[in-house]
Scaffold this active site. Structure first.
Site, PDB file in Angstrom:
ATOM      1  N   TYR A 168     -10.003   2.627  -1.530  1.00  0.00           N
ATOM      2  CA  TYR A 168      -9.161   3.599  -0.812  1.00  0.00           C
ATOM      3  C   TYR A 168      -7.986   4.016  -1.694  1.00  0.00           C
ATOM      4  O   TYR A 168      -7.703   5.204  -1.869  1.00  0.00           O
ATOM      5  CB  TYR A 168      -8.635   3.000   0.505  1.00  0.00           C
ATOM      6  CG  TYR A 168      -7.488   3.795   1.070  1.00  0.00           C
ATOM      7  CD1 TYR A 168      -7.706   5.009   1.687  1.00  0.00           C
ATOM      8  CD2 TYR A 168      -6.163   3.346   0.922  1.00  0.00           C
ATOM      9  CE1 TYR A 168      -6.640   5.764   2.167  1.00  0.00           C
ATOM     10  CE2 TYR A 168      -5.103   4.089   1.388  1.00  0.00           C
ATOM     11  CZ  TYR A 168      -5.344   5.308   2.014  1.00  0.00           C
ATOM     12  OH  TYR A 168      -4.291   6.060   2.468  1.00  0.00           O
ATOM     13  N   GLY A 170      -5.336  13.823  13.593  1.00  0.00           N
ATOM     14  CA  GLY A 170      -5.121  12.399  13.340  1.00  0.00           C
ATOM     15  C   GLY A 170      -3.665  12.004  13.584  1.00  0.00           C
ATOM     16  O   GLY A 170      -2.859  12.804  14.078  1.00  0.00           O
ATOM     17  N   SER A 177      -0.063   7.929  -1.231  1.00  0.00           N
ATOM     18  CA  SER A 177       0.343   6.644  -0.670  1.00  0.00           C
ATOM     19  C   SER A 177       1.084   5.811  -1.711  1.00  0.00           C
ATOM     20  O   SER A 177       0.799   5.908  -2.920  1.00  0.00           O
ATOM     21  CB  SER A 177      -0.929   5.901  -0.239  1.00  0.00           C
ATOM     22  OG  SER A 177      -0.642   4.555   0.031  1.00  0.00           O
ATOM     23  N   LYS A 232      -6.753   7.820  -3.649  1.00  0.00           N
ATOM     24  CA  LYS A 232      -5.449   8.495  -3.647  1.00  0.00           C
ATOM     25  C   LYS A 232      -4.997   8.758  -5.082  1.00  0.00           C
ATOM     26  O   LYS A 232      -4.532   9.843  -5.420  1.00  0.00           O
ATOM     27  CB  LYS A 232      -4.403   7.643  -2.911  1.00  0.00           C
ATOM     28  CG  LYS A 232      -4.665   7.476  -1.436  1.00  0.00           C
ATOM     29  CD  LYS A 232      -4.552   8.798  -0.718  1.00  0.00           C
ATOM     30  CE  LYS A 232      -5.034   8.734   0.712  1.00  0.00           C
ATOM     31  NZ  LYS A 232      -5.209  10.039   1.344  1.00  0.00           N
TER      32      LYS A 232
END
Ligand code: NAD
Ligand code: WQD
Length: 339
Positions: free
Chosen positions: A149, A10, A124, A153
């Site tokens: 999302y 990625g 993040s 995290k």
């Protein structure tokens, strides 16, 4: 020393693999290619002149993971594999919780059952949530995330912390990234989102290359100097180097450590557009539109801890970020796809 990199084909993973290989590590990459391309492997080898092992593997498949971890001596794992589209996570929360959380639990079980105790995790800035003052610092309590999302995290940070409490021999490094942009200066690897880009810099680059008509700037009525949101953009190669430092740190330190990886300097959306135009001599058409749900007006990092304890600081400036983003886009107008 061998590092297992999940999600290593990625965007951030591929840049990190380059820096790991250049620093002399043996690298094994696993990726299910959900959001990446097999071509990346060859490009990493071309940039570095070094070999790596790529195994197509889904972290939801524990038996397949065990085949990877049991057959090789793995000293440390950097865990990038995950789904990351904020808006999609609102529509498909269970997909995100399953992939990111179940996948991480499988991975940690597989690693620890086979003797690997060092795990570096891609977290993040979103875990600071909306409650905290800026700049964000690691000692702050985590906040309310604005999307499933973000919660994955935050929850994975907790899961890894708890796993470490139960097994003090673990080294867990939680790296909280701010806004990674840019690409490798070679122009051979970079960010290649599928469909309409969610993030600012890929959108700008696709407007510049003619794939999109214009950028919509989401809101110009924020309480910021020019009314557009401000973020802490960090060059992906600096971020990748932060992971090499984290591998060194994990080799020497047990316990759970958190580090912000940002530059500490915020730029507004308009400043990014202007800097891109100036660095590359190319116009980026834009219009102002409505605010995007969930966006915070501004946030940036205090990265003193990473400087002091990892010996890491971001070296590249905004011009480097804009130039390298464009260099990647113009040399690969359709990303890794040939069409
Ligand atoms: P990316 O989508 O380019 O890379 C993630 C990789 O993981 C992809 O190659 C994908 O195919 C792979 N993957 C996803 N699910 C998998 C699974 N079940 N099994 C195996 N492989 C799987 O994203 P990126 O921007 O490189 O981000 C890497 C990590 O960093 C992610 O965990 C992301 O959440 C986190 N992160 C990214 C940003 C950002 O702005 N890009 C910011 C903070 C954190
Ligand atoms: C930056 C700024 C937008 C697109 C996201 C995730 C975060 C982290 C990084 C993974 C914002 C504006 C954007 C566009 C715009 N990822 N913008 N027009 O939202 O800060 O962070 O990526 O962990 O969790 O939320 O990054 O690049 O999407 O947006 O005006 O077409 O650009 O409103 O102010 P963001 P971004």
């Amino acid at each position: 020393m061998t590092v297992l990199v999940t999600g290593g084909l990625g965007y951030i993973g591929s840049h990190t693999v380059v820096e790991l290989l250049n620093s002399g590590y043996e690298v094994i990459v696993i990726d299910n290619l959900y959001n990446s391309y097999p071509e990346v492997e060859g490009r990493i080898k071309e940039i570095t002149g070094k070999d790596l092992t790529f195994i197509k593997c889904d972290i939801l498949d524990k038996a397949a993971l065990d085949l990877v971890t049991s057959k090789r001596e793995i000293d440390c794992c950097i865990h990038f594999a995950g789904l990351k589209a904020v808006g999609e996570s609102v529509q498909k929360p269970l997909l995100y919780y399953e992939n990111n959380i179940t996948g991480t639990i499988n991975l940690v079980n597989s690693l620890t059952e086979n003797g690997c105790k060092k795990i570096i995790f891609s977290s993040s800035a979103t875990v600071y949530g909306e409650e905290n003052d800026i700049p964000y610092i690691e000692t702050m309590k985590k906040g309310t995330c604005s999307s499933p999302y973000g919660w994955t995290k935050s929850m994975i940070e907790q899961i890894l912390t708890d796993a470490n409490t139960a097994d003090p021999e673990l080294s867990v490094v939680l790296l909280r990234y701010f806004n990674p942009i840019g690409a490798h200066p070679s122009g051979r690897i970079g960010e290649d989102p599928q469909g309409i880009p969610n993030n600012l810099m890929p959108y700008i680059s696709q407007v510049a290359v003619g794939r999109r008509d214009h950028l919509t700037i989401f809101g110009n009525d924020y309480k910021t100097p020019d009314g557009t949101c401000r973020r802490d953009y960090i060059h992906v190669v600096d971020l990748a180097e932060g992971h090499v430092k984290a591998v060194e740190y994990a080799a020497k330190n047990k316990g759970t450590s958190i580090f912000n990886l940002g530059t500490g300097t915020p730029y507004s959306v308009l400043e990014i557009v202007n800097a891109f135009e100036k660095a590359n001599g190319i116009e980026v058409k834009y219009e102002f539109g409505a605010r995007r749900a969930g966006d915070l007006p501004e946030f940036w990092a205090n990265s003193d801890k990473a400087k002091k304890e990892l010996g890491w600081t971001a070296k590249k400036n905004l011009e480097d970020m804009c130039r390298d983003s464009w260099n990647w886009q113009k040399n690969n107008p359709n990303g890794y796809r040939e069409d």
